[in-house]
Motif scaffolding. Structure first.
Motif, short mmCIF file in Angstrom:
data_model
loop_
_atom_site.label_atom_id
_atom_site.label_comp_id
_atom_site.label_asym_id
_atom_site.label_seq_id
_atom_site.Cartn_x
_atom_site.Cartn_y
_atom_site.Cartn_z
N LEU A 1 73.63 77.00 -38.11
CA LEU A 1 74.30 76.62 -36.88
C LEU A 1 73.31 76.36 -35.75
O LEU A 1 73.65 75.73 -34.75
N LEU A 2 72.08 76.85 -35.91
CA LEU A 2 71.06 76.66 -34.88
C LEU A 2 70.51 75.25 -34.95
O LEU A 2 70.14 74.76 -36.02
N ASP A 3 70.43 74.59 -33.79
CA ASP A 3 69.81 73.28 -33.68
C ASP A 3 68.30 73.49 -33.71
O ASP A 3 67.68 73.86 -32.71
N MET A 4 67.69 73.28 -34.88
CA MET A 4 66.28 73.60 -35.06
C MET A 4 65.38 72.82 -34.10
O MET A 4 64.36 73.33 -33.64
N ALA A 5 65.75 71.58 -33.80
CA ALA A 5 64.91 70.75 -32.94
C ALA A 5 64.90 71.25 -31.50
O ALA A 5 64.04 70.85 -30.72
N SER A 6 65.86 72.12 -31.14
CA SER A 6 65.94 72.60 -29.76
C SER A 6 65.21 73.92 -29.56
O SER A 6 65.30 74.51 -28.48
N VAL A 7 64.48 74.38 -30.59
CA VAL A 7 63.80 75.67 -30.51
C VAL A 7 62.30 75.45 -30.61
O VAL A 7 61.74 75.36 -31.71
N PRO A 8 61.61 75.35 -29.48
CA PRO A 8 60.15 75.23 -29.54
C PRO A 8 59.51 76.57 -29.88
O PRO A 8 60.05 77.63 -29.56
N MET A 9 58.35 76.51 -30.54
CA MET A 9 57.60 77.72 -30.87
C MET A 9 56.20 77.59 -30.29
O MET A 9 55.61 76.50 -30.31
N THR A 10 55.66 78.67 -29.80
CA THR A 10 54.30 78.69 -29.28
C THR A 10 53.52 79.76 -30.02
O THR A 10 54.03 80.85 -30.31
N GLY A 11 52.27 79.45 -30.35
CA GLY A 11 51.43 80.41 -31.02
C GLY A 11 51.01 81.52 -30.08
O GLY A 11 50.71 81.28 -28.90
N SER A 12 50.98 82.76 -30.61
CA SER A 12 50.57 83.90 -29.80
C SER A 12 49.44 84.67 -30.46
O SER A 12 49.07 85.75 -30.00
N GLY A 13 48.89 84.12 -31.53
CA GLY A 13 47.80 84.75 -32.28
C GLY A 13 47.78 84.16 -33.68
O GLY A 13 48.66 83.37 -34.04
N PRO A 14 46.78 84.50 -34.49
CA PRO A 14 46.72 83.96 -35.85
C PRO A 14 47.98 84.30 -36.64
O PRO A 14 48.27 85.47 -36.88
N GLY A 15 48.72 83.26 -37.04
CA GLY A 15 49.93 83.48 -37.82
C GLY A 15 51.06 84.12 -37.06
O GLY A 15 52.01 84.61 -37.68
N GLU A 16 51.02 84.14 -35.73
CA GLU A 16 52.06 84.76 -34.92
C GLU A 16 52.59 83.75 -33.90
O GLU A 16 51.83 82.98 -33.33
N TYR A 17 53.90 83.80 -33.67
CA TYR A 17 54.56 82.81 -32.82
C TYR A 17 55.64 83.48 -31.97
O TYR A 17 56.13 84.56 -32.29
#
Length: 218
Positions: free
Chosen positions: A153-169
């Motif tokens: 149900l989540l609109d995947m394109a509307s969820v930005p992710m930002t890196g916060s460390g190696p392999g972490e978001y």
């Protein structure tokens, strides 16, 4: 990784390599009658095995909070890889995809990606590289959707992710909720990610199929 503490939410992730095993009578005997009916309904033996293993492993590792703390359970499978996540004190979601040359072909569903991710995929050298990068991105988004209780149900394109460390978001949902996502160090040939609704101590373990956690090696 968050610092361990007595009150810190915890997540145990169990990785299962089904290794092409078949559904043996011993495995079927560990299912409930309703689960055996579900197994009989599968046309694919591989899908039936994944379903049975997910139920058996989840029962074996989900012992519930010994202090009354609520547990959150999530599982995912792809190919012969299975991940089961059991969390105390935090909502959790896990996702797995098989990756590698020739695993996926055809057009990548970029409609599920933000513009930034689309541009990054377009800059990769070949289809195998693009599919692998997309699937690594997809498991992070799918884990986030499961953790939030939204699924597809989540609109995947509307969820930005930002890196916060190696392999972490970090991800922020349209309703304002914030999630933490980590890549899981699963075997080559798979991509997996775990999402939680807050800080948590995450431990990845191997579950030797079909013996059980008594012989598990951290």
């Amino acid at each position: 990784m968050d610092r361990d503490g007595p009150d810190q939410p915890r997540v145990d992730v169990w990785w299962v390599d089904l290794g092409g095993d078949a559904l043996t009578p011993a495995v079927l005997a560990r299912l409930t009658p309703a689960e055996r009916q579900r197994v009989d309904a599968y046309e694919s033996p591989e899908a039936a095995l994944r379903f049975a293993a997910a139920r058996i492993v989840a029962r074996a590792v989900d012992k519930g909070g010994t202090d009354g703390t609520a547990c959150s359970l999530s599982f995912a499978h792809s190919g012969y890889g299975l991940a089961v996540a059991v969390a105390t004190g935090v909502e959790v979601g896990v996702d797995v995809e098989a990756v590698g040359p020739g695993v996926r072909t055809g057009d990548i569903p970029v409609e599920f990606c933000t513009g930034e991710v689309r541009r990054r995929l377009a800059g990769l050298a070949d289809d195998d590289a693009r599919w692998t990068a997309f699937l690594r991105h997809w498991v992070r988004k799918e884990a986030a959707a499961k953790s939030a209780g939204l699924g597809l149900l989540l609109d995947m394109a509307s969820v930005p992710m930002t890196g916060s460390g190696p392999g972490e978001y970090r991800a922020r949902l349209p309703d304002g909720r914030r999630l933490r996502i980590v890549d899981l160090a699963v075997p080559d040939g798979y991509a997996a990610a775990l999402a939680t609704a807050g800080p948590a101590v995450v431990t990845l373990r191997r579950y030797p199929w079909p013996d059980g956690p008594s012989s598990t090696v951290p």
